[in-house]
Design a protein around this motif. Structure first.
Motif, mmCIF file in Angstrom:
data_model
loop_
_atom_site.group_PDB
_atom_site.id
_atom_site.type_symbol
_atom_site.label_atom_id
_atom_site.label_comp_id
_atom_site.label_asym_id
_atom_site.label_seq_id
_atom_site.Cartn_x
_atom_site.Cartn_y
_atom_site.Cartn_z
ATOM 1 N N GLU A 102 32.422 18.804 59.618
ATOM 2 C CA GLU A 102 33.202 18.902 60.858
ATOM 3 C C GLU A 102 34.470 18.054 60.781
ATOM 4 O O GLU A 102 35.497 18.421 61.348
ATOM 5 N N THR A 255 23.848 26.768 53.611
ATOM 6 C CA THR A 255 24.571 25.545 53.987
ATOM 7 C C THR A 255 23.695 24.325 53.722
ATOM 8 O O THR A 255 24.123 23.343 53.104
ATOM 9 N N VAL A 272 26.753 26.017 63.815
ATOM 10 C CA VAL A 272 27.641 26.924 63.103
ATOM 11 C C VAL A 272 28.298 27.838 64.127
ATOM 12 O O VAL A 272 27.618 28.582 64.839
ATOM 13 N N VAL A 284 31.546 32.391 59.215
ATOM 14 C CA VAL A 284 31.666 31.074 59.835
ATOM 15 C C VAL A 284 33.101 30.843 60.326
ATOM 16 O O VAL A 284 34.052 31.017 59.571
ATOM 17 N N TYR A 287 32.150 24.584 61.392
ATOM 18 C CA TYR A 287 30.902 23.810 61.450
ATOM 19 C C TYR A 287 31.094 22.651 62.412
ATOM 20 O O TYR A 287 32.164 22.019 62.421
#
Ligand code: AMP
Ligand code: GLY
Length: 431
Positions: A102, A255, A272, A284, A287
């Motif tokens: 992130e 992941t 996600v 995606v 995240y």
């Protein structure tokens, strides 16, 4: 058991409310917490900042805290879990290396490429001229993202080449997002319907949570600037059983195993953000290394299991033997924000109607509130999240809409169309 809960938003209020229902929890300390949390049974608040790691660990050591649960991303990206782990303190949340998923969008894109996880094609730039040349080659619509944390504001979905160039200039030339925007990711615009998929991960195994969707745009019809989230609901009908299986097999499990291969195993809530196209293929978008806000509020209203049991199983590495039970009811959360959000927060406006609204089947989670003398007032962009459970999404929405109307403060802004996609699907199914 004494739990230390880190954070002060609507998500953390919902976590405190749900954890307090566990018979194993004797006390919850929220740091720094908020007014709504301090009004929950078993909960007290300590004015410690989420990034003051030493004060937080000193508190945990001095007060026999059995488990620390981290709500927001900033302390995780800065290494709070590493700090607690070194001191032998149990903590639910990924270490800094895994939290990079992130913390850096460029890191996340390279991670997905490395592990074959479906996402938009993209390129990473620090040089403005190279970025502008790439934009000219690709054309619009196109998406520009600041690399680092920008509280949901560092993403520009550009419909025209001009808008895209402006965004690149703002980030790479004018340093609009400071360090966070010194690197940008430029990526393909993906068509489809978004969904939030959250799994609890113990390093190796993952326990999928119920499905959810949020509305990031400020205004009705999903228009206007991006925000942290204006409302959310669960379940998300776009995530059918078959889509969920595909998400687990092709995205979540790769992941988690990719993180192990990279030597950065993940313990905590993995969120996600997905774009699901008309052929039900998910890719995606982003995240997050924590629960969603406001997704957590409706999700936890649907959770029947003891939340502490789930958190402990994640920290102890026993999620493989753990199941979560969810109500079949639907839940929805509508954010009441200050009228100038996300540009500016609301401050000092008296809030009325909470008690009356909570007489209906809804729960009001606090995010940006404060006490001034004896009056509850606004203090922040997202002020409250009105959350309701109903027999279906339409019923839950009716209850929450009515409560969102009752609770009031000067210059209140909220979306009256939260959950519209799910309501439309329900209407279609009933035709
Ligand atoms: P993010 O912070 O990466 O989740 O981006 C914020 C929002 O921008 C997302 O929730 C989407 O609505 C939108 N968005 C981000 N990336 C894309 C993309 N590649 N294609 C379409 N929309 C996007
Ligand atoms: N609701 C989106 C987020 O928590 O990032």
């Amino acid at each position: 058991m004494h739990i230390l809960l880190i954070g002060n938003g609507g998500r953390e209020h919902a976590l405190a409310w749900k954890l307090a229902q566990s018979t194993k929890v004797s006390k919850i300390t929220a740091a720094p917490g908020n007014i709504g949390m301090s009004q929950e049974p078993k909960v007290s608040v300590e004015p410690i900042a989420v990034t003051d790691f030493t004060a937080l660990s000193d508190f945990a050591l001095a007060n026999a805290v059995a488990l620390t649960i981290v709500g927001p991303e900033v302390p995780l990206v800065q290494g709070l879990a590493d700090h607690f782990d070194k001191l032998g303190l149990k903590v639910l949340g990924p270490k800094a290396a895994a939290a990079q998923l992130e913390g850096s969008k460029a890191y996340a894109k390279e991670f997905m490429q490395r592990h074959g996880i479906p996402t938009a094609t993209s390129a990473i730039f620090t040089d403005k001229n190279k970025a502008l040349a790439y934009l000219n080659e690709k054309g619009a619509p196109i998406v520009i993202k600041a690399d680092g944390l920008a509280a949901g504001k560092g993403v520009v979905v550009a419909q025209t080449l001009d808008e895209a160039k402006q965004a690149v200039n703002a980030m790479l030339d004018e340093a609009l997002f400071g360090e966070a925007g010194a690197t940008v990711v430029i990526e393909e615009f993906m068509q489809g319907e978004e969904a939030s998929f959250i799994a609890l991960v113990d390093g190796v195994h993952c326990l999928p949570f119920a499905t959810s969707q949020d509305h990031k745009a400020r205004n009705e019809g999903d228009t206007g600037p991006n925000t942290g989230g204006m409302g959310a609901y669960s379940p998300a009908p776009v995530v059918t059983d078959a889509v969920q299986k595909h998400i687990m097999t092709d995205i979540v499990e790769p992941t988690v195993s990719g993180l192990i291969k990279d030597g950065t195993p993940f313990v905590g809530f993995l969120y996600v953000g997905l774009m699901i196209d008309k052929n039900n293929q998910a890719r995606v978008v982003e995240y997050n290394v924590r629960l969603g806000d406001p997704e957590t509020q409706p999700l936890l209203m649907r959770l029947d299991s003891d939340l502490l049991d789930l958190c402990e199983a994640a920290v102890n590495g026993t999620l493989a033997n753990t199941e979560a039970q969810w109500k079949t009811d639907s839940a929805i959360g509508i954010v009441l924000a200050g009228g100038d959000y996300p540009a500016k927060g609301s401050n000092g406006e008296a809030i009325t109607g909470i008690e009356q609204a909570e007489k209906t089947a809804c729960k009001i989670f606090h995010a940006g509130t404060a006490m001034k003398a004896d009056t509850l007032v606004t203090q922040g962009g997202r002020v409250l999240c009105v959350t309701a459970l109903g027999s279906d999404i339409s019923n839950a929405k009716d209850i929450a809409d009515a409560a969102a109307d009752i609770v009031d403060f000067n210059n209140k802004h909220y979306r009256k169309d939260i959950g519209y996609r799910a309501v439309n699907r329900l209407d279609q199914d009933q035709v």
